[in-house]
Design a protein around this motif. Structure first.
Motif, PDB file in Angstrom:
ATOM      1  N   LYS A  51       6.611   9.865   1.599  1.00  0.00           N
ATOM      2  CA  LYS A  51       6.941  11.532   2.357  1.00  0.00           C
ATOM      3  C   LYS A  51       8.373  11.941   2.125  1.00  0.00           C
ATOM      4  O   LYS A  51       8.413  12.860   2.101  1.00  0.00           O
ATOM      5  N   TYR A  52       9.342  11.006   2.303  1.00  0.00           N
ATOM      6  CA  TYR A  52      10.747  11.293   2.453  1.00  0.00           C
ATOM      7  C   TYR A  52      11.399  10.996   0.737  1.00  0.00           C
ATOM      8  O   TYR A  52      12.708  10.927   0.960  1.00  0.00           O
ATOM      9  N   ASN A  53      10.865  10.661   0.058  1.00  0.00           N
ATOM     10  CA  ASN A  53      11.223  10.418  -1.313  1.00  0.00           C
ATOM     11  C   ASN A  53      12.275   9.414  -1.414  1.00  0.00           C
ATOM     12  O   ASN A  53      13.365   9.498  -1.894  1.00  0.00           O
ATOM     13  N   LYS A  54      12.085   8.258  -0.885  1.00  0.00           N
ATOM     14  CA  LYS A  54      12.698   7.005  -0.963  1.00  0.00           C
ATOM     15  C   LYS A  54      12.384   5.752  -1.330  1.00  0.00           C
ATOM     16  O   LYS A  54      11.100   5.500  -1.058  1.00  0.00           O
ATOM     17  N   PRO A  55      12.997   5.086  -2.242  1.00  0.00           N
ATOM     18  CA  PRO A  55      12.530   3.729  -2.610  1.00  0.00           C
ATOM     19  C   PRO A  55      12.482   2.770  -1.632  1.00  0.00           C
ATOM     20  O   PRO A  55      13.342   2.918  -0.753  1.00  0.00           O
ATOM     21  N   VAL A  56      11.696   1.710  -1.886  1.00  0.00           N
ATOM     22  CA  VAL A  56      11.513   0.641  -0.933  1.00  0.00           C
ATOM     23  C   VAL A  56      12.100  -0.683  -1.733  1.00  0.00           C
ATOM     24  O   VAL A  56      11.502  -0.898  -2.907  1.00  0.00           O
ATOM     25  N   LEU A  57      12.853  -1.190  -1.201  1.00  0.00           N
ATOM     26  CA  LEU A  57      13.510  -2.656  -1.708  1.00  0.00           C
ATOM     27  C   LEU A  57      13.037  -3.830  -0.836  1.00  0.00           C
ATOM     28  O   LEU A  57      13.057  -3.655   0.507  1.00  0.00           O
ATOM     29  N   PHE A  58      12.415  -4.959  -1.227  1.00  0.00           N
ATOM     30  CA  PHE A  58      12.157  -5.950  -0.381  1.00  0.00           C
ATOM     31  C   PHE A  58      13.144  -7.023  -0.628  1.00  0.00           C
ATOM     32  O   PHE A  58      13.587  -7.543  -1.828  1.00  0.00           O
ATOM     33  N   ASP A  59      13.568  -7.723   0.409  1.00  0.00           N
ATOM     34  CA  ASP A  59      14.366  -9.175   0.405  1.00  0.00           C
ATOM     35  C   ASP A  59      13.387  -9.890   0.637  1.00  0.00           C
ATOM     36  O   ASP A  59      12.868 -10.235   1.675  1.00  0.00           O
ATOM     37  N   SER A  60      13.126 -10.635  -0.506  1.00  0.00           N
ATOM     38  CA  SER A  60      11.917 -11.466  -0.770  1.00  0.00           C
ATOM     39  C   SER A  60      12.053 -12.886  -0.788  1.00  0.00           C
ATOM     40  O   SER A  60      11.294 -13.856  -1.305  1.00  0.00           O
ATOM     41  N   ALA A  61      13.224 -13.636  -0.011  1.00  0.00           N
ATOM     42  CA  ALA A  61      13.545 -14.931  -0.242  1.00  0.00           C
ATOM     43  C   ALA A  61      12.305 -15.747   0.236  1.00  0.00           C
ATOM     44  O   ALA A  61      11.989 -16.808  -0.229  1.00  0.00           O
ATOM     45  N   ARG A  62      11.599 -15.458   1.265  1.00  0.00           N
ATOM     46  CA  ARG A  62      10.231 -16.090   1.789  1.00  0.00           C
ATOM     47  C   ARG A  62       9.159 -15.017   1.715  1.00  0.00           C
ATOM     48  O   ARG A  62       8.191 -15.367   2.855  1.00  0.00           O
ATOM     49  N   PHE A  63       8.988 -14.425   0.611  1.00  0.00           N
ATOM     50  CA  PHE A  63       7.777 -13.763   0.381  1.00  0.00           C
ATOM     51  C   PHE A  63       6.290 -14.399   0.558  1.00  0.00           C
ATOM     52  O   PHE A  63       5.287 -13.842   1.083  1.00  0.00           O
ATOM     53  N   ALA A  64       6.405 -15.593  -0.097  1.00  0.00           N
ATOM     54  CA  ALA A  64       5.146 -16.536  -0.110  1.00  0.00           C
ATOM     55  C   ALA A  64       4.799 -17.061   1.304  1.00  0.00           C
ATOM     56  O   ALA A  64       3.598 -17.043   1.536  1.00  0.00           O
ATOM     57  N   GLU A  65       5.744 -17.490   2.264  1.00  0.00           N
ATOM     58  CA  GLU A  65       5.422 -17.544   3.525  1.00  0.00           C
ATOM     59  C   GLU A  65       4.952 -16.267   4.297  1.00  0.00           C
ATOM     60  O   GLU A  65       3.987 -16.433   5.218  1.00  0.00           O
ATOM     61  N   ASN A  66       5.271 -15.069   4.026  1.00  0.00           N
ATOM     62  CA  ASN A  66       4.671 -13.946   4.410  1.00  0.00           C
ATOM     63  C   ASN A  66       3.505 -13.706   3.990  1.00  0.00           C
ATOM     64  O   ASN A  66       2.815 -13.360   4.884  1.00  0.00           O
TER      65      ASN A  66
END
Length: 458
Positions: free
Chosen positions: A206-221
């Motif tokens: 909606k606001y034309n912004k990119p999204v960055l994931f800090d993904s150190a524990r993405f598998a646990e998530n």
């Protein structure tokens, strides 16, 4: 009769650890200026300071290391790693770095500038440091419920969507991207729901912004999404991970967590602009693009680790051990951030040390007391880690003050977990006698918790 739960691995190698005396520990912690980061490893019996780089690699990872390609440019190990990252995330562009904070440094050197505002959910220490070190603002938009440690909520790591939209309206062009930390470490290893990520993506579009994931524990998530969101109970961890990353434009990763390697990290993105902008900083700060800050053998081990640790059995074994520690603390009535997180138990220090004022740092005091009790090294995730406000230079007491007990992957048995629980109970039982904490003698301006020098008050 139903069989009891057992680990999905067996032990192949052991490392000796040494018990110490109370007198020895009192001398050692004093010489370390009451900062557990300054202790040497042989002064620690059970080490829970971090789960970063401290896990036990598998036989397949060790085998992969033996065929690592150490070529300066074009190493096959890089392409093995890149292919695995592409398979799990769908991202086309990969930049290897020596660890997560290096990935942040490389990418943020391109993306973050003075005066920028970076909204997200409880930016962790290095993330906040790399933002504030560039004279930008790390704006916490975590849901308020995360501060109530005794509230049972399945996704306490979530971004508050209203807070985020308010920030997007207020700061508009000053926001280069939105960052989402999965899982949310500072809030207690708490996961972010898939629905929350979808809502963030909608706002970002909606606001034309990119999204960055800090993904150190993405598998646990992904594990928590599978076990706590009904729509995902029949999906694999790899399927859930791919759906998560489809909602982002890029990621940074400290691979020392869910990649189960001793050193390593990377940036991955679908945005060619980010890749082109960041790759020069990789060469400047880390190394050539096909090794970054990593050896070929470590890239091989990471490729295997990412594959293995996005399987349910491996994650279940790990997360159930954390839950077992939570169950033992429940027996003793010790308050922690509920429900139990994916990688650690976060003890609510002000609820334990009720007589220690916030100005004397209860979580750091509890960290010291646990070490003195049994040689167990935890880590303060609280008022000292929060650093000072860059404008007022006052200590930031607005967050939660926690003792983190981070469980290394595939390292300790449940017998060790029992020792940890009983040692903490012993401290808890004498909590009324602990009335003073610590004061700061010296501190660095950013990420002070690593090197701070403290004095114990009496």
């Amino acid at each position: 009769m139903e069989l009891p739960f057992a680990e999905s691995w067996k032990i192949k190698m052991v490392e000796a650890i040494r018990k110490s005396t109370r007198e020895e520990r009192e001398e050692w912690i004093k010489k370390a200026h009451y900062n557990v980061f300054q202790l040497t490893s042989d002064q620690v019996y059970i080490d829970l300071i971090t789960d970063s780089g401290t896990g036990a690699m598998s036989d397949q990872q060790w085998a992969a290391m033996m065929v690592g390609d150490e070529s300066y440019a074009g190493a096959s190990s890089f392409f093995n790693l890149k292919a695995m990252i592409k398979q799990i995330t769908g991202f086309d562009y990969v930049i290897p770095t020596h660890q997560g904070r290096a990935a942040e440094n490389v990418l943020f050197s391109y993306l973050v500038h003075e005066g920028d505002v970076i909204p997200g959910n409880s930016h962790f220490d290095t993330t906040k440091g790399h933002i504030e070190g560039r004279k930008a603002i790390a704006l916490d938009c975590t849901i308020d419920e995360a501060k109530d440690t005794q509230l049972e909520l399945p996704f306490k790591g979530n971004v508050d969507i209203k807070k985020l939209e308010d920030a997007l309206i207020k700061y508009a062009d000053r926001i280069p991207f939105i960052i989402v930390t999965i899982t949310n470490n500072t809030a207690g290893g708490q996961p972010v729901s898939m629905q929350n990520m979808k809502d963030i993506r909608c706002l970002a579009d909606k606001y034309n912004k990119p999204v960055l994931f800090d993904s150190a524990r993405f598998a646990e998530n992904a594990y928590f999404i599978k076990t706590r969101e009904e729509a995902y109970k029949d999906k694999t961890i790899k399927e859930i991970s791919r759906e998560m990353f489809d909602l982002a434009d890029g990621m940074t990763m400290s691979a020392k967590k869910d990649g189960i390697v001793n050193m390593g990290g990377f940036i991955a993105t679908r945005k060619e602009e980010w890749y082109e902008g960041a790759k020069g900083y990789c060469v400047q700060y880390e190394g050539y693009l096909t090794y970054g800050g990593m050896n070929g053998r470590d890239m091989n081990a990471l490729a295997i680790g990412l594959d293995e640790n996005t399987e349910f059995d491996n994650l279940e074994t790990r997360i159930r051990q954390v839950a077992y520690l939570a169950e033992r603390l429940d027996e003793f009535g010790i308050p922690y951030q509920r429900p139990a997180g994916g990688h650690a138990i976060f003890v609510d220090a002000p609820k334990v040390l009720t007589h220690v004022p916030k100005e004397e740092f209860p979580a750091q005091t509890l960290t010291i007391e646990l070490y003195l009790e049994a040689g167990i090294r935890g880590c303060e995730i609280g008022y000292i880690l929060a650093d000072r406000d860059p404008v007022t230079h006052e200590n930031r007491f607005g967050g939660i003050d926690l003792l983190r007990l981070a469980i290394p992957r595939r390292v300790y048995t449940n017998n060790h977990i029992d020792v940890i629980a009983v040692a903490l109970k012993n401290v808890f039982d004498r909590r009324e006698s602990i009335t003073r904490g610590v004061k700061i003698l010296w501190e660095a301006p950013i990420m002070r918790h690593f090197t701070v020098k403290l004095e114990r008050l009496s």
